[in-house]
Design an enzyme around this catalytic site. Structure first.
Site, PDB file in Angstrom:
ATOM      1  N   GLU A   1      -6.807   3.398  -0.461  1.00  0.00           N
ATOM      2  CA  GLU A   1      -5.431   3.413   0.057  1.00  0.00           C
ATOM      3  C   GLU A   1      -5.009   3.998   1.327  1.00  0.00           C
ATOM      4  O   GLU A   1      -4.180   4.618   1.354  1.00  0.00           O
ATOM      5  CB  GLU A   1      -4.484   3.855  -1.171  1.00  0.00           C
TER       6      GLU A   1
ATOM      7  N   LEU B   1       0.782  -1.062  -0.180  1.00  0.00           N
ATOM      8  CA  LEU B   1       0.029   0.087  -0.056  1.00  0.00           C
ATOM      9  C   LEU B   1       0.686   1.305  -0.167  1.00  0.00           C
ATOM     10  O   LEU B   1       0.681   2.281  -0.818  1.00  0.00           O
ATOM     11  CB  LEU B   1      -1.096   0.021   1.299  1.00  0.00           C
TER      12      LEU B   1
HETATM   13  C1  LIG Z   1     -13.424   2.301  -6.444  1.00  0.00           C
HETATM   14  C2  LIG Z   1     -12.430   1.635  -5.326  1.00  0.00           C
HETATM   15  C3  LIG Z   1     -11.500   0.771  -5.335  1.00  0.00           C
HETATM   16  C4  LIG Z   1     -10.885   0.072  -4.580  1.00  0.00           C
HETATM   17  N1  LIG Z   1      -9.818  -0.896  -4.908  1.00  0.00           N
HETATM   18  C5  LIG Z   1      -9.214  -1.796  -3.889  1.00  0.00           C
HETATM   19  C6  LIG Z   1      -8.367  -2.693  -4.392  1.00  0.00           C
HETATM   20  O1  LIG Z   1      -8.000  -2.814  -5.461  1.00  0.00           O
HETATM   21  N2  LIG Z   1      -7.910  -3.488  -3.301  1.00  0.00           N
HETATM   22  C7  LIG Z   1      -8.307  -3.308  -1.992  1.00  0.00           C
HETATM   23  O2  LIG Z   1      -8.054  -4.158  -1.174  1.00  0.00           O
HETATM   24  N3  LIG Z   1      -9.232  -2.474  -1.705  1.00  0.00           N
HETATM   25  C8  LIG Z   1      -9.905  -1.539  -2.552  1.00  0.00           C
HETATM   26  N4  LIG Z   1     -10.386  -0.386  -2.153  1.00  0.00           N
HETATM   27  C9  LIG Z   1     -11.071  -0.459  -0.704  1.00  0.00           C
HETATM   28  C10 LIG Z   1     -10.519   0.645   0.029  1.00  0.00           C
HETATM   29  O3  LIG Z   1      -9.208   0.577   0.344  1.00  0.00           O
HETATM   30  C11 LIG Z   1     -11.389   0.828   1.247  1.00  0.00           C
HETATM   31  O4  LIG Z   1     -12.576   1.347   0.864  1.00  0.00           O
HETATM   32  C12 LIG Z   1     -10.799   1.760   2.255  1.00  0.00           C
HETATM   33  O5  LIG Z   1      -9.744   1.141   2.976  1.00  0.00           O
HETATM   34  C13 LIG Z   1     -11.745   2.092   3.405  1.00  0.00           C
HETATM   35  O6  LIG Z   1     -12.355   0.831   3.936  1.00  0.00           O
HETATM   36  P1  LIG Z   1     -13.931   1.100   4.241  1.00  0.00           P
HETATM   37  O7  LIG Z   1     -14.634   1.239   2.824  1.00  0.00           O
HETATM   38  O8  LIG Z   1     -14.468  -0.229   4.587  1.00  0.00           O
HETATM   39  O9  LIG Z   1     -14.207   2.168   5.070  1.00  0.00           O
HETATM   40  P2  LIG Z   1     -14.605   1.844   6.711  1.00  0.00           P
HETATM   41  O10 LIG Z   1     -12.999   1.637   7.148  1.00  0.00           O
HETATM   42  O11 LIG Z   1     -15.815   1.385   7.132  1.00  0.00           O
HETATM   43  O12 LIG Z   1     -14.426   3.603   6.829  1.00  0.00           O
HETATM   44  C14 LIG Z   1     -15.419   4.268   6.908  1.00  0.00           C
HETATM   45  C15 LIG Z   1     -14.992   5.672   7.709  1.00  0.00           C
HETATM   46  O13 LIG Z   1     -14.755   5.500   9.033  1.00  0.00           O
HETATM   47  C16 LIG Z   1     -13.367   6.068   9.383  1.00  0.00           C
HETATM   48  N5  LIG Z   1     -12.492   5.376  10.090  1.00  0.00           N
HETATM   49  C17 LIG Z   1     -12.300   3.962  10.262  1.00  0.00           C
HETATM   50  N6  LIG Z   1     -11.634   3.604  11.317  1.00  0.00           N
HETATM   51  C18 LIG Z   1     -11.282   4.759  12.082  1.00  0.00           C
HETATM   52  C19 LIG Z   1     -10.444   5.320  13.163  1.00  0.00           C
HETATM   53  N7  LIG Z   1      -9.759   4.083  13.700  1.00  0.00           N
HETATM   54  N8  LIG Z   1     -10.409   6.260  13.463  1.00  0.00           N
HETATM   55  C20 LIG Z   1     -11.314   7.424  12.700  1.00  0.00           C
HETATM   56  N9  LIG Z   1     -11.750   7.225  11.595  1.00  0.00           N
HETATM   57  C21 LIG Z   1     -11.881   5.888  11.250  1.00  0.00           C
HETATM   58  C22 LIG Z   1     -12.590   6.242   8.031  1.00  0.00           C
HETATM   59  O14 LIG Z   1     -11.785   7.119   7.890  1.00  0.00           O
HETATM   60  C23 LIG Z   1     -14.033   6.238   6.733  1.00  0.00           C
HETATM   61  O15 LIG Z   1     -14.161   7.859   7.120  1.00  0.00           O
HETATM   62  C24 LIG Z   1     -11.462   0.148  -3.112  1.00  0.00           C
HETATM   63  C25 LIG Z   1     -12.245   1.005  -2.884  1.00  0.00           C
HETATM   64  C26 LIG Z   1     -12.826   1.884  -3.775  1.00  0.00           C
HETATM   65  C27 LIG Z   1     -14.172   2.908  -3.765  1.00  0.00           C
END
Ligand SMILES: Cc1cc2nc3c(=O)[nH]c(=O)nc-3n(C[C@H](O)[C@H](O)[C@H](O)COP(=O)(O)OP(=O)(O)OC[C@H]3O[C@@H](n4cnc5c(N)ncnc54)[C@H](O)[C@@H]3O)c2cc1C
Length: 390
Positions: free
Chosen positions: A369, A245
């Protein structure tokens, strides 16, 4: 050699680059002009992108796995790779994502943690665009906290059996190989999983309102039996996927500046041509304030990206420094795209102009990321010595 349009290079930043870096940038700019710009609005509206054809075009100029050494990869510097990401994302964040996922996530994982056999099998084909890779870390219930992943890898004789699923995986529906991360008794382990392995299936994620010129999907792993030779032997623990990453985030630091630059470019052109109250809107002080603020942030973000790139080329770049770059440059690029969108008025919401597309894309870039909040926490930990998230 192509040069950056003058108003976008207020500080003469081109002068900070070698001839070779500028030449590489010129090549990528031409590829984007020839193969991305004429088509990207249509790809975006249809939500479909010809990943394989595009990958072949990008491979012709060495863009896949560009910063890796050997196995058919170009072995370019970190700064040259960054410039390539900038030009690609000036076309579209989805196109830069294709290159980032292929090179910095899937290929880098195999290059860094794979066996010689895995490298020989996958890397030359991935560098030439004949094989597409994806990187499966995120799961439906585990995003920012991948250490809590549910996907399991258990030993069965000499084999491994994988069960679980991955979500939001760029290129999964069109990929030949997925780097999949799973929890085993000994901790997090990684596998190079051919997507035609029995028990593996994918499904495309539809209804996206962002990064539409990119293919996104789910991976289902239903008791997938793999030989031990599919495991990445040098990957031990969560730090292995996190190191991948960091590679990809570095490219985003540069890429975001590309999306911002293209937005400012469009806004400048539009403001010079559009007349209201009997004069070009570029002559209004409020418009100039928006243009000036955007240009200032672009130049600062560029300098930050270049500084990180020079650190990377000296082998000194630390993950929290990449977090500084990703947090700042994506946040500022998004602010630039939104502000430039207002300069285009109603036309700003049209796909005939790139600005709204960049703004919508950057919402994804802000989240994937590592979300902006997670990068704030990484920086907070570096400042205080206290982790707020682990
Ligand atoms: C179009 C797209 C392509 C992608 N491609 C890939 C890929 O190729 N491979 C892959 O593995 N992933 C991929 N992702 C996934 C991406 O990395 C995740 O969406 C991202 O890591 C956030 O995870 P989540 O969506 O589950 O959000 P969550 O982790 O549920 O977070 C939701 C909110 O809570 C906040 N939050 C979470 N924990 C904390 C904390 N401890 N303190 C404060 N705030 C917090 C976050 O910042 C966010 O605002 C992709 C996502 C998209 C939208």
């Amino acid at each position: 050699m192509t040069t950056t349009p003058r108003p976008l290079d207020l500080l003469d930043l081109d002068g900070l680059h070698s001839e070779e870096e500028l030449a590489i940038r010129g090549v990528v700019r031409r590829v984007v002009d020839d193969h991305v710009r004429p088509n990207v609005a249509e790809w975006y509206e249809r939500g479909q992108v010809p990943v394989r054809d595009l990958a072949k075009e990008l491979a012709k100029v060495g863009l896949l796995g560009m910063h890796l050494e050997g196995y058919g990869c170009a072995g370019a510097s970190a700064v040259a790779y960054g410039l390539a990401c900038l030009e690609l994302e000036a076309g579209d964040s989805g196109v830069r994502s294709l290159v980032s996922v292929q090179g910095s996530l899937a290929m880098f994982a195999i290059w860094k943690y794979g066996s010689e056999e895995q490298k020989d099998e996958w890397l030359p084909r991935m560098a030439s665009g004949d094989a597409i890779g994806c990187f499966g870390l995120t799961e439906p219930d585990h995003g920012s906290d991948p250490g809590s992943m549910s996907t399991r890898a258990r030993r069965d004789g000499d084999d491994w059996v994988l069960s679980g699923g991955k979500m939001w995986i760029t290129n999964a529906p069109v990929a030949d190989v997925a780097v999949v991360w799973a929890r085993a008794d000994e901790g997090v382990v990684g596998f190079a999983v051919p997507l035609n392995t029995p028990g593996v299936s994918t499904r495309e994620v539809h209804h996206k309102l962002s990064l539409r010129a990119s293919c996104t999907g789910q991976i289902f792993l239903d008791d997938v039996r793999l030989p031990d030779s599919a495991r990445l032997p040098l990957a031990r623990g969560l730090k292995a996927p996190l190191s991948c990453l960091t590679e990809a985030r570095y490219g985003i630091v540069w890429g975001a500046i590309g999306a911002g630059r293209d937005s400012l470019h469009a806004a400048l052109d539009y403001a010079g041509a559009r007349e209201q109250f009997g004069r070009p809107i570029s002559g209004f002080q409020l418009t100039q304030a928006k243009l000036a603020d955007a240009a200032v942030e672009l130049q600062k973000g560029y300098l930050l990206a270049l500084h990180l790139g020079r650190l990377a080329d000296a082998g000194k770049l630390r993950p929290e420094q990449v977090s500084v770059g990703k947090l700042n440059n994506v946040r500022e690029a998004l602010a630039i795209a939104r502000s430039c969108r207002t300069i285009l008025g109603a036309n700003g919401i049209s796909a005939e102009y790139p600005v709204m597309r960049h703004a919508a894309n950057l919402e994804t870039v802000l989240t994937y990321e590592g979300t902006s909040e997670i990068h704030q926490l990484v920086i907070g930990q570096a400042l205080t010595g206290v982790s707020a998230f682990s």
